[in-house]
Scaffold this active site. Structure first.
Site, PDB file in Angstrom:
ATOM      1  N   ASP A 167      11.413   0.258   4.186  1.00  0.00           N
ATOM      2  CA  ASP A 167      10.326   0.301   3.559  1.00  0.00           C
ATOM      3  C   ASP A 167       8.864   0.215   3.604  1.00  0.00           C
ATOM      4  O   ASP A 167       8.436  -0.525   5.042  1.00  0.00           O
ATOM      5  CB  ASP A 167      10.313   0.230   1.945  1.00  0.00           C
ATOM      6  CG  ASP A 167       9.278   1.685   0.543  1.00  0.00           C
ATOM      7  OD1 ASP A 167       8.771   2.146   1.152  1.00  0.00           O
ATOM      8  OD2 ASP A 167      10.115   0.676  -0.639  1.00  0.00           O
ATOM      9  N   GLU A 187       4.468   3.355  -7.557  1.00  0.00           N
ATOM     10  CA  GLU A 187       4.820   2.364  -6.991  1.00  0.00           C
ATOM     11  C   GLU A 187       3.401   1.158  -7.695  1.00  0.00           C
ATOM     12  O   GLU A 187       2.737   1.687  -7.480  1.00  0.00           O
ATOM     13  CB  GLU A 187       5.214   1.855  -6.190  1.00  0.00           C
ATOM     14  CG  GLU A 187       4.474   2.917  -5.242  1.00  0.00           C
ATOM     15  CD  GLU A 187       5.503   3.048  -4.066  1.00  0.00           C
ATOM     16  OE1 GLU A 187       6.091   1.684  -3.083  1.00  0.00           O
ATOM     17  OE2 GLU A 187       4.632   3.891  -2.423  1.00  0.00           O
TER      18      GLU A 187
HETATM   19  C1  BGC Z   1       7.944   3.681  -1.392  1.00  0.00           C
HETATM   20  C2  BGC Z   1       9.013   4.357  -0.711  1.00  0.00           C
HETATM   21  C3  BGC Z   1       8.470   6.145   0.015  1.00  0.00           C
HETATM   22  C4  BGC Z   1       7.942   5.595   1.458  1.00  0.00           C
HETATM   23  C5  BGC Z   1       7.057   6.572   1.915  1.00  0.00           C
HETATM   24  C6  BGC Z   1       6.863   3.404  -0.107  1.00  0.00           C
HETATM   25  O1  BGC Z   1       5.883   2.807  -0.507  1.00  0.00           O
HETATM   26  O2  BGC Z   1       8.597   2.807  -1.620  1.00  0.00           O
HETATM   27  O3  BGC Z   1       9.985   4.964  -1.899  1.00  0.00           O
HETATM   28  O4  BGC Z   1       9.912   5.981   0.559  1.00  0.00           O
HETATM   29  O5  BGC Z   1       6.665   3.960   0.432  1.00  0.00           O
HETATM   30  O6  BGC Z   1       6.162   6.403   1.613  1.00  0.00           O
HETATM   31  C1  BGC Z   2       1.268   6.055   1.482  1.00  0.00           C
HETATM   32  C2  BGC Z   2       2.269   6.130   0.367  1.00  0.00           C
HETATM   33  C3  BGC Z   2       3.220   5.009   0.868  1.00  0.00           C
HETATM   34  C4  BGC Z   2       2.053   3.468  -0.146  1.00  0.00           C
HETATM   35  C5  BGC Z   2       2.420   2.114  -0.270  1.00  0.00           C
HETATM   36  C6  BGC Z   2       0.017   4.539   0.343  1.00  0.00           C
HETATM   37  O1  BGC Z   2      -1.300   4.745   2.005  1.00  0.00           O
HETATM   38  O2  BGC Z   2       0.343   6.834   0.987  1.00  0.00           O
HETATM   39  O3  BGC Z   2       3.352   6.899   1.222  1.00  0.00           O
HETATM   40  O4  BGC Z   2       3.978   4.345  -0.236  1.00  0.00           O
HETATM   41  O5  BGC Z   2       0.622   3.234   0.543  1.00  0.00           O
HETATM   42  O6  BGC Z   2       1.887   1.430   0.435  1.00  0.00           O
END
Ligand code: BGC
Ligand code: BGC
Length: 668
Positions: free
Chosen positions: A332, A529
């Site tokens: 991830d 998240e």
């Molecule tokens: C998330 C994933 C996601 C990835 C790419 C991560 O932070 O936990 O679910 O696929 O980012 O954006």
């Molecule tokens: C990205 C997301 C990713 C996240 C994690 C963002 O800047 O666009 O896809 O999951 O950072 O830290």
């Protein structure tokens, strides 16, 4: 799917029976008998192709270490150019949430496709002996959600409420086609978290707390995305995309629902509870698995296994070994840095644990040089590198990337909702996802001729319906113009009702008696998240987090006019006060862009009949306490609950106990 006596069929059946037996009867507080004592072997529907394996071995034997490590690298489009990808033999790119071609939020389908073509062309113009096409992955988690103007389906929590397997397959198949139309062939979905605590900010990405449902939906989603016509050499047609089962494993079971936190399950619970979705995905031939940020601490056994990204026992021995997964494992976003001893751009532990493709969005260059050094010094064995590259090549070949450019294989028109079929499908999904929690005195359904007052901030804001992972990562910083094809609930009510419809954000200074009904919208603001947790010990009372929703309801309630509350939320949440002020109450989750699906359920049809009764049932227990950590005592409506017009039931006045000082003193 035909059931035969193959091992695969038997296992699917065994799972189905066992979970059904385990979960029927005791809604909410399920017994969890041990179904497997160890990780089950899943029959892979995609057979190994000897000729393909020989070809893979031959390509690898002609690659330099630099080229191999380049293939194992996944960079983000904001941090890499096609020319750099060519120069460094990059195997994969992604666009993160809120990343669009040239950072143009309203980039067109042609812009997406053109960028894909540039990366593809660059990747097959290297000085490698055999050119290896690059693969692009995207988070299309409820439709192609970074694409301007596209239809956004309900988030998974709503689909879980719909309890409709057929719907899942259709949504997945339309999502795949849309993504293909933009030149992308890999989707980071489905999320297979079996969520335990609604505090988690990713609760809405989960279908249910019921492992059986997650298992069944995983089968449908992967089949819909990748298609079901699998031969040994090829697994998907031009309208399909690769799926990624995520986040392996136990992301939905972290202590206190903390994002990226610690799952304290026993091995048996990991296998039989959190593992269920993976068995479904593997049965359907999923080719990629994303590892979870979370860690596993088997408290009962006294063994802390640490971060999943460093867990060889689960990634290599369980997933790739016992379960028989022969696709690729991707890490991830910057997750490797959380493994003790690792840095953002350097983590031999993760690769040795079994991660094949490393998502190092920005620091890809340093990652490549550090990893090369690791191999040269023997920290990572060459056999591990070769296995990782073989898995990456296998997935690329099986998915047809070597045969045809992703731009030529699917036309741009595949990303268009040409005859409105996606909107229709989303509208159907929204309607089926709604759970009627209360309907006293037959407040619902409404007559179309009714005079209606709509109140609440969320009634006319698309981003309250779409939530996180919608045009932007957190779903914030969006406005109506970012969703040109969306219908808000207010717009939908205006369309459905033939009588007068007025809107007042707070209901102040309005003569309520002039109306036949009030529709009050309560809503969470968008989150994803990292930012979306209601962190313990905060109260999970909606009105404490969004006091204006309670204020609006208080203003319109008790005036002799029925009040129907519609809640937009990414989680079940404590709303006893709102329920008491409402005659009818509908949990609408995060429905996406098709608000019309809600109006379809609230109103009688044009003939004055209710042709479409509510069908949604709770995919999670609904809390009856601001502090849901207290266990079964705090359940108001158990999983599976949902009223229909056909089976009415009165909901009596509920006790209201706020937790203004949070839940720290609550007995757990
Ligand atoms: C998330 C994933 C996601 C990835 C790419 C991560 O932070 O936990 O679910 O696929 O980012 O954006
Ligand atoms: C990205 C997301 C990713 C996240 C994690 C963002 O800047 O666009 O896809 O999951 O950072 O830290």
């Amino acid at each position: 799917m035909k059931k035969n006596l193959s091992r695969r069929g038997t296992l699917a059946l065994a799972l189905t029976l066992s979970f059904t037996v385990a979960l029927s009867g005791a809604v909410g507080k399920e017994r969890r008998p041990t179904l497997f004592n160890d990780w089950p072997t899943i029959q892979n529907p995609v057979k190994r192709d000897d000729a393909m394996e020989q070809k893979i071995a031959q390509i690898i034997s002609g690659m330099t270490l630099e080229q191999k490590v380049g293939q194992m690298t996944q960079a983000e489009i904001r941090s890499i150019t096609p020319e750099q990808a060519r120069e460094h033999y990059i195997g994969s790119i992604l666009n993160g949430g809120g990343a669009w071609p040239d950072m143009k939020k309203h980039a067109s389908i042609a812009d997406w496709s053109a960028l894909s073509e540039k990366f593809y062309r660059a990747s097959i113009s290297t000085d490698m002996k055999t050119q290896i096409p690059i693969i692009w992955g995207t988070d299309a988690v409820h439709g192609h959600n970074n694409l301007f103007g596209t239809v956004l389906f309900p988030h998974n929590i709503g689909l879980g409420a719909a309890h409709d397997r057929g719907l899942i397959g259709k949504i997945a198949s339309r999502t795949a086609s849309t993504v293909r139309g933009t030149g992308i062939t890999w989707i980071f979905a489905p999320t297979l978290a079996v969520v335990q605590n609604p505090r988690w900010g990713r609760t809405y990405e989960s279908y249910s707390s019921d492992p059986q449902l997650v298992h069944d939906y995983a089968v449908e989603f992967v089949n819909g995305l990748q298609g079901t016509e699998m031969s040994s050499g090829k697994i998907m047609g031009d309208n399909h995309a690769l799926a990624s089962a995520k986040h392996f494993i136990g992301d939905g079971g972290t202590y206190q629902g903390k994002d990226q936190g610690e799952n304290r399950a026993s091995l048996k619970d990991l296998i039989n509870f959190h593992g269920a979705g993976y068995y479904g995905a593997l049965e359907a031939g999923v080719q990629t698995v994303m590892i979870s940020y979370s860690s596993w601490n088997d408290v009962a056994a006294g063994k802390d296994h640490g971060k999943m990204h460093g867990n060889k026992e689960l990634i290599t021995d369980a997933l790739k070994g016992k379960m028989g997964f022969d696709g690729l494992v991707v890490s991830d976003w910057n997750a490797i840095e959380q493994v003790p001893g690792c840095a953002r751009a350097h983590c031999p532990q993760a690769i040795n644990a079994g991660v094949d493709l490393v998502m190092v969005p920005d620091d890809w260059k340093q990652f490549i040089s550090e990893t090369i050094k690791d191999v040269e010094t023997g920290v990572i064995p060459m056999s591990r590198i070769d296995d990782a590259v073989a898995r990456i090549l296998r997935v690329k070949m099986r998915s047809g990337l070597f045969a045809k450019s992703p731009i030529l294989s699917a036309p741009k028109s595949a990303a268009l909702d040409t005859n409105g079929q996606d909107r229709e499908l989303a509208r159907e999904a929204v309607r089926k996802s709604l759970v009627m929690l209360k309907n006293n005195n037959k407040a619902l359904p409404l007559k179309r001729t009714s005079r209606i007052l709509v109140v609440g901030e969320g009634a006319d804001r698309v981003e309250r319906q779409t939530g996180g992972w919608s045009m932007t990562w957190q779903g914030t910083e969006n406005e109506a113009a970012d969703f040109p094809n969306a219908t808000t609930l207010l717009a939908a009510v205006r369309k459905a009702a033939t009588g007068r419809v007025d809107y007042s954000v707070d209901g102040q200074n309005v003569d309520i008696s002039k109306y036949d009904a009030v529709i009050a919208v309560a809503s969470e603001t968008p989150y994803a998240e990292m930012k979306g947790d209601v962190a313990y010990p905060a109260s999970l009372q909606h009105s404490e987090r969004y006091p204006s929703d309670l204020a609006a309801l208080k203003t319109v309630s008790g005036k002799g006019v029925p009040v129907i509350t519609v809640l937009f939320s990414g989680r079940p949440t404590y709303v006893n006060d709102l329920l008491n002020l409402s005659d009818g109450f509908v949990a609408a989750w995060l429905p996406g862009t098709e608000g019309q699906g809600i109006a379809d359920a609230l109103f009688l049809n044009l003939q004055g009949k209710n042709s479409q009764d509510f069908q949604g049932r709770l995919p999670f227990n609904w809390p009856g306490s601001a502090c849901p950590d207290a266990g079964s005592k705090s359940i108001l409506f158990a999983r599976g609950y949902g009223l229909t017009f056909a089976t009415p039931r009165k909901v009596a006045r509920l006790s209201q106990a706020a937790a203004p000082n949070g839940c720290a003193t609550d007995k757990k």
